[in-house]
Design an enzyme around this catalytic site. Structure first.
Site, PDB file in Angstrom:
ATOM      1  N   HIS A   9       0.831  -1.202   0.000  1.00 21.11           N
ATOM      2  CA  HIS A   9       0.000   0.000   0.000  1.00 21.11           C
ATOM      3  C   HIS A   9       0.874   1.264   0.000  1.00 21.11           C
ATOM      4  CE1 HIS A   9      -3.370  -2.639   0.470  1.00 21.11           C
ATOM      5  NE2 HIS A   9      -3.016  -2.999   1.691  1.00 21.11           N
ATOM      6  N   ASP A  25      -5.029  -8.547  -3.107  1.00 18.19           N
ATOM      7  CA  ASP A  25      -5.288  -8.271  -1.694  1.00 18.19           C
ATOM      8  C   ASP A  25      -6.558  -8.944  -1.183  1.00 18.19           C
ATOM      9  OD1 ASP A  25      -5.289  -7.211   0.848  1.00 18.19           O
ATOM     10  OD2 ASP A  25      -5.168  -5.131   0.231  1.00 18.19           O
TER      11      ASP A  25
END
Length: 465
Positions: A280, A331
């Site tokens: 991220h 993810d």
């Protein structure tokens, strides 16, 4: 899977220097490319001919397999009828409830179906950020690596390459706060996590298709001391992945307790280099952006998840211009398609800057080509495996495009990747998929698709009853 030497001929293949014609790919019994020869004058007898243009397979650098089963089940306001804000933290509470119910058999079924979906989308390897380790009450399974082994086996059965990353989760927040009750399935010490890693490695040894590393969950879930202890217990070449700076609340808490922003804190205290993947890294300031790019670490971008959770937008323009490495991952698996990740990466920049083709460069004027190449390279680094390119010594992972698909039909080769990434017309343009030279998807069908889907549905029915 051991196999006889094999080869594939492609009229067009995407090599490190771009599209080349009449390319002969040859690999050995272990699935490693031994030669890649463009401009082949004559196709040897018996060589399979690709049905369309050939691309390298894409690495998926971030996955939580069990979360595939909850995709689409959190799209409502958690506090109905109130003005409460739904965000990552409210979603996480719902995810924890789901994690509490998963069984070894259910995890195996969900993971196998997910990995088949990845393969069909053109992901040929996956970095599994695996943090559900224990029984629902937090006690150890008789085989402490029970769940990790189930996931590794699901990858092997489906045919996808894997980097298994057992996760160290020790605390519930900065300042070494005690874990929450709903985190009990995740919790380990560095010592017990390394012991678990040793157990799964002994049962499922490393191979050309399987690599191991570690994943400190996040700076809020480990301390400086426990992170040092974890890193001292692994090989210095092993991949290290960590969630970081995904949420502004995380940045604020880190500033309050540690006196620094998360990425800067990590870079100042640890030797963050090319074996690291910072997942991220959404909320980085200008100094962190440049420092992260300089480190050689990979920024692990998961655009469909970040958009779904309302995380924010990564400063991709400045980071790529500073020669920073990126890769993409699915993810939470709200979407399982690298094309969507790259598309959203560019579109986020367009919406922010109100311009088009933001992430093109002087050297790569086609956005899709630049992002595709960057994601291949960064994903390979994050995987710690020889993947991400069609060249000798790399894994024979490749995708065959459908030449008649409406997104690329009649287009010149230099527009094919643009069509693949930015067009959203009908079914996937990816027709066939090879991993380690083994054809695991043929004409958009996986070899075990029906059985795996039936097992997935049974597992989902059990989870939702």
């Amino acid at each position: 899977m051991m196999q006889a030497n094999q080869s594939l001929f492609a009229a067009h293949a995407y090599l490190p220097d771009g599209w080349r014609r009449n390319v002969l790919l040859e690999w050995d019994a272990h699935g490693t490319l031994t030669s890649v020869t463009p401009d082949t004058a004559r196709v040897p007898d018996g060589v399979e001919k690709a049905a369309g243009p050939v691309l390298p397979g894409m690495p998926n650098l971030h996955s939580h397999a069990f979360q595939r089963a909850m995709a689409g089940l959190t799209e409502y306001r958690a506090a109905a009828g109130t003005a409460a804000t739904d965000n990552f933290w409210s979603w996480r509470d719902l995810m924890y409830r789901f994690a509490a119910r998963i069984t070894p058999e259910g995890l195996a079924a969900v993971a196998q179906w997910l990995y088949i979906e990845m393969l069909k989308a053109g992901y040929t390897s996956v970095c599994e950020f695996h943090y559900v380790h224990h029984t629902p009450d937090g006690s150890r399974y008789p085989n402490q690596a029970e769940l990790a082994q189930r996931v590794v086996d699901a990858a092997s059965t489906s045919g996808i390459g894997m980097t298994m990353l057992p996760v160290l989760y020790q605390y519930s927040g900065f300042g070494s706060r005690a874990p929450r009750e709903d985190q009990r399935r995740f919790i380990n010490t560095p010592e017990s996590l390394l012991d678990l890693l040793g157990t799964v490695r002994a049962a499922r040894p490393e191979s050309a298709a399987l690599r191991y590393g570690v994943a400190p969950h996040s700076l809020r879930a480990v301390s400086a001391d426990s992170l040092h202890e974890l890193l001292s217990g692994i090989d210095r070449s092993a991949p290290v992945h960590i969630h970081i700076a995904e949420q502004t609340a995380e940045v604020d808490d880190c500033l309050e307790t540690e006196g620094a922003r998360p990425v800067q804190w990590l870079l100042d205290r640890f030797n963050v280099d090319s074996r690291w993947c910072l997942v991220h890294a959404t909320h980085v300031d200008a100094n962190e952006t440049l420092a992260l790019a300089k480190s050689g670490a990979v920024a692990g971008l998961c655009l469909t998840t970040e958009a779904n959770l309302g995380d924010g937008i990564f400063p991709a323009h400045a980071y790529l211009d500073a020669q920073g490495r990126i890769g993409v991952g699915s993810d939470s698996h709200i979407g399982v398609d690298w094309r969507a990740e790259l598309r959203l990466l560019e579109y986020g920049q367009r919406l922010t800057r109100r311009q088009r083709n933001v992430l093109a460069s002087a050297e790569a004027t086609h956005v899709a080509d630049r992002l595709f190449g960057a994601a291949l390279e960064g994903g390979a680094h994050a995987s710690g495996r020889a993947v991400g390119a069609l060249q000798a010594g790399r894994r024979a992972d490749c995708l065959v495009l459908d030449p008649d698909h409406s997104s690329i039909a009649e287009h010149a080769p230099n527009a094919w990747l643009s069509g693949v990434v930015f067009c959203e017309h009908g079914e996937t343009p990816i027709r066939d998929v090879y991993t380690g030279g083994d054809k695991v998807v043929d004409n958009r069908r996986h070899r075990d698709e029906e059985g795996a889907y039936a097992r997935y549905r049974a597992a989902l029915a059990d989870l939702l009853r």
